[in-house]
Design a protein around this motif. Structure first.
Motif, PDB file in Angstrom:
ATOM      1  N   GLU A   7       2.639   2.988  -9.835  1.00 12.67           N
ATOM      2  CA  GLU A   7       1.847   1.837  -9.410  1.00 12.67           C
ATOM      3  C   GLU A   7       2.660   0.551  -9.377  1.00 12.67           C
ATOM      4  O   GLU A   7       2.343  -0.369  -8.630  1.00 12.67           O
ATOM      5  N   ASN A  66      -2.399   6.270  -3.454  1.00 10.91           N
ATOM      6  CA  ASN A  66      -3.725   6.171  -4.045  1.00 10.91           C
ATOM      7  C   ASN A  66      -4.731   6.707  -3.028  1.00 10.91           C
ATOM      8  O   ASN A  66      -4.922   6.102  -1.969  1.00 10.91           O
ATOM      9  N   GLN A  67      -5.362   7.827  -3.342  1.00 12.88           N
ATOM     10  CA  GLN A  67      -6.229   8.491  -2.373  1.00 12.88           C
ATOM     11  C   GLN A  67      -7.711   8.295  -2.660  1.00 12.88           C
ATOM     12  O   GLN A  67      -8.558   9.078  -2.214  1.00 12.88           O
ATOM     13  N   ASP A  68      -8.050   7.218  -3.377  1.00  7.94           N
ATOM     14  CA  ASP A  68      -9.451   6.936  -3.661  1.00  7.94           C
ATOM     15  C   ASP A  68     -10.247   6.707  -2.386  1.00  7.94           C
ATOM     16  O   ASP A  68     -11.434   7.017  -2.306  1.00  7.94           O
ATOM     17  N   TRP A 111       0.870  -1.176   0.000  1.00  3.58           N
ATOM     18  CA  TRP A 111       0.000   0.000   0.000  1.00  3.58           C
ATOM     19  C   TRP A 111       0.911   1.232   0.000  1.00  3.58           C
ATOM     20  O   TRP A 111       1.292   1.753   1.037  1.00  3.58           O
ATOM     21  N   ASP A 166      -1.453   8.463   1.544  1.00  4.93           N
ATOM     22  CA  ASP A 166      -1.490   7.330   0.635  1.00  4.93           C
ATOM     23  C   ASP A 166      -1.179   7.809  -0.777  1.00  4.93           C
ATOM     24  O   ASP A 166      -1.572   8.914  -1.180  1.00  4.93           O
TER      25      ASP A 166
END
Length: 479
Positions: free
Chosen positions: A376, A85-87, A43, A83
């Motif tokens: 990614e 990825n901040q989804d 993560w 993070d």
């Protein structure tokens, strides 16, 4: 929707925290520290400096639970570890602002069903994903951090039960939010330390001592009205709001036991005890290396070490402090000076068991591009991926690689101390913008040195590892 919300919330719910008062530390610094753990092994995290803002007119909306808050027009500069990825939310987690106030959020905890029955958690309240974003840019002392967050909880409620660390040069405060609206906070004594591990830990609260304790409005009345205090005498937050379960004794208390075992080795305790004290005075002064060793530990030199020689049952008995899903280990250090370079954030990305702790000065405009570059898929130009690759290689041949890896960590720890001393000396000549610019440049030099050393170490291990394959065959010369 509620089920999905709970699933998301628990992805960031598995941390270990350490706080060390300035009279308990070897150099007079205050320390707050934590391993940020996830429930997945990969993560990615970023680390950079968030610029100060002025004349802003903006509304914050949480991507996680849609909490909506009108932001102040001005905010301080601060370091942040969100993070990549901040989804699911920002999850900025930790940092130090330009007023030399630090925050680490959160240590996920669990309140019992009795207290939650009368004050349930709030679906669209303040949660871990939002806390640092909504508090750290706006506070100028540790005490005001507790008050600021407490006011947010009073207005919006809390979505989760959490522990939050605040510190400045003078104070360390630990705040535990148990229910939708009720919390307490304790000032960590200067001569003491505390280890917290996913369980409500704060014990007795002295309501006659507001200098060292804070609490939510009406908490005493709430407990009395609903008959929630199980003790005949006293007011113990852990007893009233906390849990005492089999899960606690295998997932939580052993980590507290091991941290205290390292700092108070002469005290014999049961790793499954429900009565481990929250505060302890150490047997010797605590150095930065001691804090690093605790955060990097996995019950080393005990039968419970998952990488050790104990039985399979013992090796799987307790949840360790350092895990494959540790993604961001941080130690925030506030030194007892007024030189402008007293705040240092030590960053260990990936598993701190095998990584190096990299010191960065927070009175800076930037960290280094390698810490904000997180693609990614694996790319060794990214600090996150570089340390993730290292942990994978070391653990894959642990017995063969553990000693060279320890040598690598020791060499960089020595270099870090020497570098900080060098920067301290030069910083005495500077102030204001010149000092901030100098420390920004030093951050990049430090990052470059650690990145190059880590790449070299990784290359050495991979080269050695080519001789460790099981797909080999030695021909008998007599055939």
């Amino acid at each position: 929707m509620e089920g999905n919300l709970l699933m998301k919330r628990h992805t960031h719910a598995a941390c270990t925290s350490i706080m060390v008062g300035k009279k308990a530390s070897i150099d007079g610094s205050n320390y707050i520290a934590r391993n940020e753990d996830n429930f997945v092994a990969n993560w990615p995290k970023k680390f950079y400096v968030q610029k100060a803002v002025q004349n802003r007119h903006e509304t914050y909306v949480s991507p996680y639970n849609k909490l909506t808050v009108e932001l102040p027009e001005t905010g301080y500069r601060y370091t942040t570890s969100p993070d990549a990825n901040q989804d699911e939310g920002y999850y900025e987690e930790d940092g130090i602002n330009e007023k030399n106030v630090g925050m680490s959020a959160t240590e996920s905890v669990t309140a019992n069903e009795k207290v939650l029955a009368y004050d349930p958690l709030i679906k669209n309240g303040v949660a871990e994903d939002s806390m640092t974003t909504l508090v750290l840019p706006y506070i100028d002392s540790a005490r005001k951090g507790v008050q600021y967050l407490g006011n947010l909880i009073a207005k919006y409620g809390s979505t989760e039960s959490n522990g939050v660390e605040f510190f400045d040069k003078d104070d360390i405060w630990y705040m535990e939010i148990a229910t939708g609206h009720h919390w307490v906070a304790i000032r960590i004594p200067d001569d003491s330390y505390a280890v917290a591990a996913n369980q409500i830990g704060i014990e007795k609260i002295d309501f006659s001592d507001p200098e060292n304790y804070m609490w939510s409005e009406g908490i005493q009345e709430f407990v009395e009205k609903n008959n929630l205090n199980p003790d005949f005498d006293g007011w113990n937050f852990r007893h009233i709001f906390g849990t005492d379960t089999k899960k606690d004794r295998h997932y939580n208390t052993p980590r507290v036991w091991y941290g205290q075992k390292m700092l108070n080795p002469s005290i014999e305790q049961n790793p499954e005890s429900s009565n481990l004290p929250f505060l302890r005075k150490p047997e010797k002064k605590i150095a930065i290396e001691d804090i690093q060793a605790i955060l990097a530990s996995h019950y080393n030199e005990t039968k419970f070490d998952p990488l050790g020689s104990g039985s399979e049952e013992d090796k799987k008995r307790y949840r360790a402090i350092c895990l494959s899903r540790t993604m961001n280990s941080h130690i925030l250090q506030m030194r007892d000076t007024d030189t402008g370079n007293q705040a240092v954030e030590w960053k260990g990305l990936g598993m701190p068991c095998f990584s190096a702790y990299v010191p960065f000065f927070t009175n800076a405009n930037a960290i280094d591009e390698s810490y904000s570059f997180v693609p990614e898929t694996m790319n060794l130009d990214s600090a996150y991926w570089l340390y993730t690759a290292l942990e994978f290689v070391v653990e894959s041949h642990y017995q063969e690689f553990v000693e060279p890896n320890l040598d690598y960590q020791k060499e960089l720890a020595q270099w870090a101390r020497q570098k900080i001393a060098e920067v301290d000396k030069e910083s005495q000549k500077l102030s204001g913008t010149a000092l901030t610019d100098y420390l920004t440049d030093q951050n990049k030099i430090i990052a470059k040195h650690f990145n190059e050393a880590t790449r070299a170490h990784l290359a050495d291990l991979v080269t050695q590892g080519t001789e460790l394959s099981k797909l080999t065959f030695k021909m008998d010369p007599n055939l």
